[in-house]
Design a protein around this motif. Sequence first.
Motif, PDB file in Angstrom:
ATOM      1  N   UNK A   1       0.823  -1.206   0.000  1.00 58.70           N
ATOM      2  CA  UNK A   1       0.000   0.000   0.000  1.00 58.70           C
ATOM      3  C   UNK A   1       0.860   1.261   0.000  1.00 58.70           C
ATOM      4  N   UNK A   2       2.048   1.216   0.548  1.00 61.51           N
ATOM      5  CA  UNK A   2       2.902   2.404   0.614  1.00 61.51           C
ATOM      6  C   UNK A   2       3.392   2.867  -0.771  1.00 61.51           C
ATOM      7  N   UNK A   3       3.950   2.002  -1.585  1.00 61.45           N
ATOM      8  CA  UNK A   3       4.458   2.485  -2.880  1.00 61.45           C
ATOM      9  C   UNK A   3       3.360   2.678  -3.941  1.00 61.45           C
ATOM     10  N   UNK A   4       2.186   2.162  -3.706  1.00 60.90           N
ATOM     11  CA  UNK A   4       1.126   2.229  -4.726  1.00 60.90           C
ATOM     12  C   UNK A   4       0.812   3.656  -5.165  1.00 60.90           C
ATOM     13  N   UNK A   5       0.602   4.623  -4.262  1.00 55.76           N
ATOM     14  CA  UNK A   5       0.309   5.987  -4.737  1.00 55.76           C
ATOM     15  C   UNK A   5       1.454   6.587  -5.560  1.00 55.76           C
ATOM     16  N   UNK A   6       2.680   6.328  -5.164  1.00 57.47           N
ATOM     17  CA  UNK A   6       3.826   6.857  -5.914  1.00 57.47           C
ATOM     18  C   UNK A   6       3.874   6.243  -7.307  1.00 57.47           C
ATOM     19  N   UNK A   7       3.601   4.958  -7.401  1.00 55.57           N
ATOM     20  CA  UNK A   7       3.608   4.279  -8.701  1.00 55.57           C
ATOM     21  C   UNK A   7       2.499   4.843  -9.584  1.00 55.57           C
ATOM     22  N   UNK A   8       1.324   5.047  -9.009  1.00 59.08           N
ATOM     23  CA  UNK A   8       0.193   5.560  -9.779  1.00 59.08           C
ATOM     24  C   UNK A   8       0.473   6.989 -10.269  1.00 59.08           C
ATOM     25  N   UNK A  36       3.422   8.273 -10.820  1.00 59.27           N
ATOM     26  CA  UNK A  36       4.461   8.153 -11.827  1.00 59.27           C
ATOM     27  C   UNK A  36       3.859   7.735 -13.166  1.00 59.27           C
ATOM     28  N   UNK A  37       2.942   6.786 -13.141  1.00 61.41           N
ATOM     29  CA  UNK A  37       2.299   6.337 -14.373  1.00 61.41           C
ATOM     30  C   UNK A  37       1.463   7.458 -14.998  1.00 61.41           C
ATOM     31  N   UNK A  38       0.816   8.252 -14.143  1.00 63.94           N
ATOM     32  CA  UNK A  38       0.020   9.367 -14.657  1.00 63.94           C
ATOM     33  C   UNK A  38       0.921  10.380 -15.356  1.00 63.94           C
ATOM     34  N   UNK A  39       2.059  10.680 -14.751  1.00 61.02           N
ATOM     35  CA  UNK A  39       2.997  11.623 -15.367  1.00 61.02           C
ATOM     36  C   UNK A  39       3.530  11.075 -16.694  1.00 61.02           C
ATOM     37  N   UNK A  40       3.825   9.787 -16.716  1.00 62.80           N
ATOM     38  CA  UNK A  40       4.311   9.179 -17.952  1.00 62.80           C
ATOM     39  C   UNK A  40       3.257   9.293 -19.049  1.00 62.80           C
ATOM     40  N   UNK A  41       2.010   9.088 -18.687  1.00 62.38           N
ATOM     41  CA  UNK A  41       0.925   9.208 -19.661  1.00 62.38           C
ATOM     42  C   UNK A  41       0.803  10.619 -20.193  1.00 62.38           C
ATOM     43  N   UNK A  42       0.954  11.607 -19.312  1.00 62.82           N
ATOM     44  CA  UNK A  42       0.898  13.003 -19.743  1.00 62.82           C
ATOM     45  C   UNK A  42       2.050  13.333 -20.684  1.00 62.82           C
ATOM     46  N   UNK A  43       3.218  12.837 -20.349  1.00 66.71           N
ATOM     47  CA  UNK A  43       4.393  13.076 -21.198  1.00 66.71           C
ATOM     48  C   UNK A  43       4.191  12.409 -22.554  1.00 66.71           C
ATOM     49  N   UNK A  44       3.673  11.188 -22.550  1.00 67.45           N
ATOM     50  CA  UNK A  44       3.431  10.488 -23.814  1.00 67.45           C
ATOM     51  C   UNK A  44       2.413  11.229 -24.672  1.00 67.45           C
ATOM     52  N   UNK A  45       1.353  11.743 -24.064  1.00 64.58           N
ATOM     53  CA  UNK A  45       0.356  12.507 -24.821  1.00 64.58           C
ATOM     54  C   UNK A  45       0.974  13.788 -25.382  1.00 64.58           C
ATOM     55  N   UNK A  46       1.809  14.443 -24.582  1.00 68.89           N
ATOM     56  CA  UNK A  46       2.474  15.669 -25.032  1.00 68.89           C
ATOM     57  C   UNK A  46       3.389  15.368 -26.225  1.00 68.89           C
ATOM     58  N   UNK A  47       4.149  14.295 -26.129  1.00 64.53           N
ATOM     59  CA  UNK A  47       5.043  13.915 -27.229  1.00 64.53           C
ATOM     60  C   UNK A  47       4.253  13.548 -28.479  1.00 64.53           C
ATOM     61  N   UNK A  48       3.145  12.859 -28.308  1.00 58.78           N
ATOM     62  CA  UNK A  48       2.307  12.502 -29.455  1.00 58.78           C
ATOM     63  C   UNK A  48       1.727  13.753 -30.107  1.00 58.78           C
TER      64      UNK A  48
END
Length: 71
Positions: free
Chosen positions: A4-11, A13-25
């Motif tokens: 439960x501790x790392x889950x929010x950080x992972x989520x 991080x994934x959200x930021x990666x998605x935003x970066x991917x959309x920006x690059x696209x």
Amino acid sequence: MQAAYPAPAIMMSQKREGEVDRYRAEIASNVNVKTDLEMYALHDKIDYLEGDIVNSLKEQLAHISRQLEEL
């Protein structure tokens, strides 16, 4: 409990990666659109120049033809 501790950080991080991917696209899409517009403009210029060259050649051929008729 430990998961439960790392889950929010992972989520996050994934959200930021998605935003970066959309920006690059989006950037890639904009580049493709600009490239297409430039290609269309170049095609128009080439067509225009080809028209000028063809007209010039026709005039030269007509001039040569007149000269040959005079001979």
